[in-house]
Design a protein around this motif. Sequence first.
Motif, PDB file in Angstrom:
ATOM      1  N   GLN A  33     -43.775  -7.244  -3.234  1.00  0.00           N
ATOM      2  CA  GLN A  33     -42.737  -8.034  -3.899  1.00  0.00           C
ATOM      3  C   GLN A  33     -43.065  -8.209  -5.380  1.00  0.00           C
ATOM      4  N   ILE A  34     -44.341  -8.359  -5.708  1.00  0.00           N
ATOM      5  CA  ILE A  34     -44.756  -8.435  -7.111  1.00  0.00           C
ATOM      6  C   ILE A  34     -44.433  -7.125  -7.815  1.00  0.00           C
ATOM      7  N   ALA A  35     -44.676  -5.994  -7.143  1.00  0.00           N
ATOM      8  CA  ALA A  35     -44.353  -4.692  -7.723  1.00  0.00           C
ATOM      9  C   ALA A  35     -42.854  -4.575  -7.986  1.00  0.00           C
ATOM     10  N   ILE A  36     -42.054  -5.075  -7.086  1.00  0.00           N
ATOM     11  CA  ILE A  36     -40.602  -5.015  -7.274  1.00  0.00           C
ATOM     12  C   ILE A  36     -40.176  -5.907  -8.438  1.00  0.00           C
ATOM     13  N   TYR A  37     -40.802  -7.078  -8.582  1.00  0.00           N
ATOM     14  CA  TYR A  37     -40.504  -7.940  -9.730  1.00  0.00           C
ATOM     15  C   TYR A  37     -40.889  -7.251 -11.042  1.00  0.00           C
ATOM     16  N   VAL A  76     -43.893  -0.384 -15.156  1.00  0.00           N
ATOM     17  CA  VAL A  76     -43.796   0.455 -13.962  1.00  0.00           C
ATOM     18  C   VAL A  76     -45.164   1.025 -13.604  1.00  0.00           C
ATOM     19  N   ALA A  77     -45.960   1.368 -14.610  1.00  0.00           N
ATOM     20  CA  ALA A  77     -47.301   1.893 -14.342  1.00  0.00           C
ATOM     21  C   ALA A  77     -48.185   0.850 -13.654  1.00  0.00           C
ATOM     22  N   LEU A  78     -47.951  -0.422 -13.923  1.00  0.00           N
ATOM     23  CA  LEU A  78     -48.707  -1.474 -13.247  1.00  0.00           C
ATOM     24  C   LEU A  78     -48.410  -1.535 -11.751  1.00  0.00           C
ATOM     25  N   THR A  79     -47.265  -1.009 -11.345  1.00  0.00           N
ATOM     26  CA  THR A  79     -46.923  -1.040  -9.918  1.00  0.00           C
ATOM     27  C   THR A  79     -47.634   0.053  -9.129  1.00  0.00           C
ATOM     28  N   ILE A  80     -48.169   1.062  -9.794  1.00  0.00           N
ATOM     29  CA  ILE A  80     -48.773   2.192  -9.079  1.00  0.00           C
ATOM     30  C   ILE A  80     -49.961   1.764  -8.212  1.00  0.00           C
TER      31      ILE A  80
END
Length: 159
Positions: A33-37, A76-80
């Motif tokens: 959910q954090i990645a989606i935020y 977006v790179a932080l979501t990887i």
Amino acid sequence: MTTVSDPSLQNKSQRGFAPLAIARIKGAQRANQIAIYLIYAAIVAFMVFGTIASIKAFHDNQLLYQLFYNLPYALVALTIPITIYDALVIYRYRLNQPSMIAMSIGVSTVILLGGLLFADTAWLGLACWLGVAFLFKVSFKRFFNFLDAEETSENVKET
């Protein structure tokens, strides 16, 4: 480390899943959910800073241009790493088919690295990573719907 705080749940499994496993899956769902935020923040940053940078008075502002160009990529790179962790949890507990997990992570990685190495751009590869987070969101939702269906069927049997 993920722990189960309620001692009465220590020995109660749900459909063969230990409480510690369910707690770990819930933690991965929160991370997803954090990645989606972060993805939503990247989209908003792209729209806001792109709109401001397109105003004639700000055409020469390098800070706005850098925020418009680099901030969405960074978010977006932080979501990887988060989605890779989610992929490991989903694979470990077989919440989705292993081939789907490997294909989503593999294709996104190949397109990202291919774009960086051969096309000097990352936008297509990072766009692939957007989809991975939403795919995992659906996997987590299906799993918890599966557990909720068991609880509702047990409540119906008791009444």
